[in-house]
Design an enzyme around this catalytic site. Structure first.
Site, PDB file in Angstrom:
ATOM      1  N   SER A  47       2.921  -9.064  -1.883  1.00  0.00           N
ATOM      2  CA  SER A  47       1.824  -9.382  -2.788  1.00  0.00           C
ATOM      3  C   SER A  47       1.980  -8.576  -4.068  1.00  0.00           C
ATOM      4  O   SER A  47       2.920  -7.787  -4.224  1.00  0.00           O
ATOM      5  CB  SER A  47       0.475  -9.058  -2.126  1.00  0.00           C
ATOM      6  OG  SER A  47       0.361  -7.658  -1.905  1.00  0.00           O
ATOM      7  N   LYS A  48       1.027  -8.749  -4.985  1.00  0.00           N
ATOM      8  CA  LYS A  48       1.103  -8.081  -6.282  1.00  0.00           C
ATOM      9  C   LYS A  48       1.122  -6.559  -6.156  1.00  0.00           C
ATOM     10  O   LYS A  48       1.690  -5.872  -6.998  1.00  0.00           O
ATOM     11  CB  LYS A  48      -0.073  -8.517  -7.167  1.00  0.00           C
ATOM     12  CG  LYS A  48       0.067  -9.940  -7.692  1.00  0.00           C
ATOM     13  CD  LYS A  48      -1.070 -10.280  -8.624  1.00  0.00           C
ATOM     14  CE  LYS A  48      -0.913 -11.694  -9.180  1.00  0.00           C
ATOM     15  NZ  LYS A  48      -2.018 -12.049 -10.093  1.00  0.00           N
ATOM     16  N   ARG A  49       0.515  -6.029  -5.116  1.00  0.00           N
ATOM     17  CA  ARG A  49       0.481  -4.567  -4.995  1.00  0.00           C
ATOM     18  C   ARG A  49       1.853  -3.986  -4.679  1.00  0.00           C
ATOM     19  O   ARG A  49       2.059  -2.778  -4.774  1.00  0.00           O
ATOM     20  CB  ARG A  49      -0.539  -4.134  -3.941  1.00  0.00           C
ATOM     21  CG  ARG A  49      -0.226  -4.598  -2.541  1.00  0.00           C
ATOM     22  CD  ARG A  49      -1.387  -4.311  -1.587  1.00  0.00           C
ATOM     23  NE  ARG A  49      -1.130  -4.813  -0.259  1.00  0.00           N
ATOM     24  CZ  ARG A  49      -0.451  -4.160   0.658  1.00  0.00           C
ATOM     25  NH1 ARG A  49       0.055  -2.958   0.380  1.00  0.00           N
ATOM     26  NH2 ARG A  49      -0.248  -4.667   1.857  1.00  0.00           N
ATOM     27  N   HIS A  50       2.808  -4.839  -4.304  1.00  0.00           N
ATOM     28  CA  HIS A  50       4.174  -4.376  -4.076  1.00  0.00           C
ATOM     29  C   HIS A  50       4.992  -4.405  -5.369  1.00  0.00           C
ATOM     30  O   HIS A  50       6.185  -4.111  -5.361  1.00  0.00           O
ATOM     31  CB  HIS A  50       4.876  -5.243  -3.024  1.00  0.00           C
ATOM     32  CG  HIS A  50       4.273  -5.132  -1.664  1.00  0.00           C
ATOM     33  ND1 HIS A  50       3.434  -6.102  -1.149  1.00  0.00           N
ATOM     34  CD2 HIS A  50       4.365  -4.165  -0.711  1.00  0.00           C
ATOM     35  CE1 HIS A  50       3.049  -5.732   0.075  1.00  0.00           C
ATOM     36  NE2 HIS A  50       3.602  -4.568   0.346  1.00  0.00           N
ATOM     37  N   GLY A  51       4.349  -4.774  -6.484  1.00  0.00           N
ATOM     38  CA  GLY A  51       5.080  -4.905  -7.743  1.00  0.00           C
ATOM     39  C   GLY A  51       5.136  -6.351  -8.160  1.00  0.00           C
ATOM     40  O   GLY A  51       4.326  -7.177  -7.737  1.00  0.00           O
TER      41      GLY A  51
END
Length: 463
Positions: free
Chosen positions: A243-247
């Site tokens: 997801s976005k929190r992984h970059g």
């Protein structure tokens, strides 16, 4: 049989890494067998599909170089064809009108949940021999449902997961057209795959539950079934869904971050597929090797460090002219003084070994294209009375020395010997004076690129 594969994204957002990998696998399989790769835009979700998302998909495919042979086809432009097939199914009895309202369907599901049963449509409007259907409610527009088999199983040999069997009793009669006549996702996919003669459906394993429904509709249409292969998802380094929190997860975030398309393709190819211990390979090699037998049954894990390592490899291998074209706009934006400065391609050739991204390369190259501003404390530490005579001799010899790296290196060693200095004692002050920083590539290479006039002018400020 001519292999025909497809990539069929829904334009409800950007092209994410999982979708790009699916596209790569489908494209490579078609290329491996001299087949056809088709791009299809599944844009029937009118509330979420946007022109911007369509363009993001096309841009991502273009950047990666995954060029389609047919398409792009848009489902919203095929409505007449879907309605035609629905009409044929109604006439054949493989589909029927259902007048149950949403409230009635939800009420029957609540009753089933309360009884401990799986919630499903109960077949109120399904025609059967000898069955009397309820009277049609006045003014209510029906949906169209597919007449799913009541008995038996759906079995397919998944090219990735192996044999999968789903009992028909686990599925109810799927809505294939809404009250306004627009067809639903699973139905459109079936008609498209049938019309486009798709032989191999390679897609994410979030579609496994759709497959038995699609197989039953294809069988009802008398269509040839494609081979299905469902690829496990990509997880983040923490084991959670990417997801976005992984970059960055949008493909088009990566060129902006300085990644090369060949590096991204190479990395995606190794996410869930392998060919021995091969890590670095061209797309030509990949297409020659790729098969469905070596796709992993387990989720792949995204590793940003591995991607950066692969990107570094491709940067080192890339033509300096191409790299210069990529870093030039970044450097201009950063205020680079490119006029009367060292040749950018030569600078790239010196700096690219250690750069993991184009952005890092542009930042590293900037030391040749801005006025140095050495820290006063560092100057006092490194440009002291002990080294100034050596710097003065260096400046003097720079006026006449042959301006190439070999001659400059020999001159530096001569000065070190004459003044009984070690390399860092002279190299560090030279770096500070010329670049404003202590870390650079080999000082003789840096001096050669700056040129005689620039080196003499900058030395003169401190002597």
């Amino acid at each position: 049989m001519t292999v025909r594969t497809r990539f069929a994204p829904s334009p409800t957002g950007y092209l994410h890494l999982g979708g790009a990998r699916t596209a790569l696998f489908a494209w490579a399989y078609a290329r491996r067998f001299g087949g056809t790769f088709i791009l299809r835009i599944e844009d029937t979700d009118l509330e979420r599909s946007t022109p911007e998302a369509v363009q993001a998909i096309l841009d991502g495919m273009q950047w990666l170089g995954l060029h389609h042979d047919e398409g792009p086809f848009y489902q919203m432009r095929r409505m007449d064809r879907y309605r035609e097939v629905i009409g044929q199914m109604l006439a054949a009895g493989t589909a029927y009108y259902c007048y149950s309202s949403l409230e009635e369907v939800e009420a029957m599901r609540e009753r089933q949940r309360a009884a401990g049963e799986k919630p499903r449509y109960d077949g109120t409007w399904r025609p059967e021999p000898g069955k009397t259907l309820p009277p049609v409610p006045e003014g209510r527009k029906p949906v169209v449902r597919f007449r799913n088999p009541l008995d038996g199983d759906v079995t397919w040999d998944d090219a990735v997961k192996g044999p999968i069997t789903i009992a028909n009793r686990e599925m109810d009669d799927l809505v294939i057209a809404r009250p306004d006549g627009t067809p639903t996702y699973n139905f459109c996919v079936v008609v498209d795959d049938w019309d486009m003669r798709i032989t191999h459906v390679i897609r994410g394993d979030d579609h496994v539950n759709n497959t038995p429904r699609q197989i039953n509709i294809l069988k009802a249409l008398g269509a040839t079934l494609p081979v299905y292969g469902h690829v496990p998802m990509i997880l983040g380094a923490d084991g959670e869904k990417l997801s976005k929190r992984h970059g960055a997860v949008s493909v088009m975030d990566y060129p902006a971050q300085g990644y090369l398309p060949e590096a991204m393709l190479n990395y995606l190819a190794r996410l869930g597929w392998s060919h021995g211990d091969e890590e670095i390979f061209s797309m030509e090699q990949f297409c020659g090797w790729f098969d469905l037998d070596h796709l992993s049954k387990s989720p792949a894990q995204f590793n940003p460090e591995k991607l950066a390592w692969i990107n570094n490899h491709y940067i080192r291998q890339a033509d300096n002219g191409r790299l210069a074209g990529l870093v030039h706009p970044l450097m201009e934006k950063d205020g680079a003084q490119l006029a009367d400065a060292p040749d950018l391609q030569a600078v790239i050739g010196l700096m690219k070994e250690r750069a993991n991204t184009i952005n890092e390369l542009a930042a590293a190259a900037m030391l040749f294209y801005r006025q140095p501003a050495p820290d006063a404390a560092l100057l006092a530490q490194h440009v002291d009375d002990a080294v100034k005579p050596a710097l003065a001799q260096y400046a003097g010899l720079c006026k006449t020395v042959a301006w190439n790296r070999e001659a400059l290196s020999a001159m530096l060693k001569e000065i070190l010997a004459a003044h009984k200095l070690k390399m860092p004692q002279l190299a560090m002050p030279l770096r500070l004076i010329l670049t404003g920083q202590l870390q650079t590539p080999s000082i003789d290479a840096v001096v050669e690129l700056f040129g005689r006039e620039t080196v003499l002018a900058r030395l003169a400020k401190y002597l």
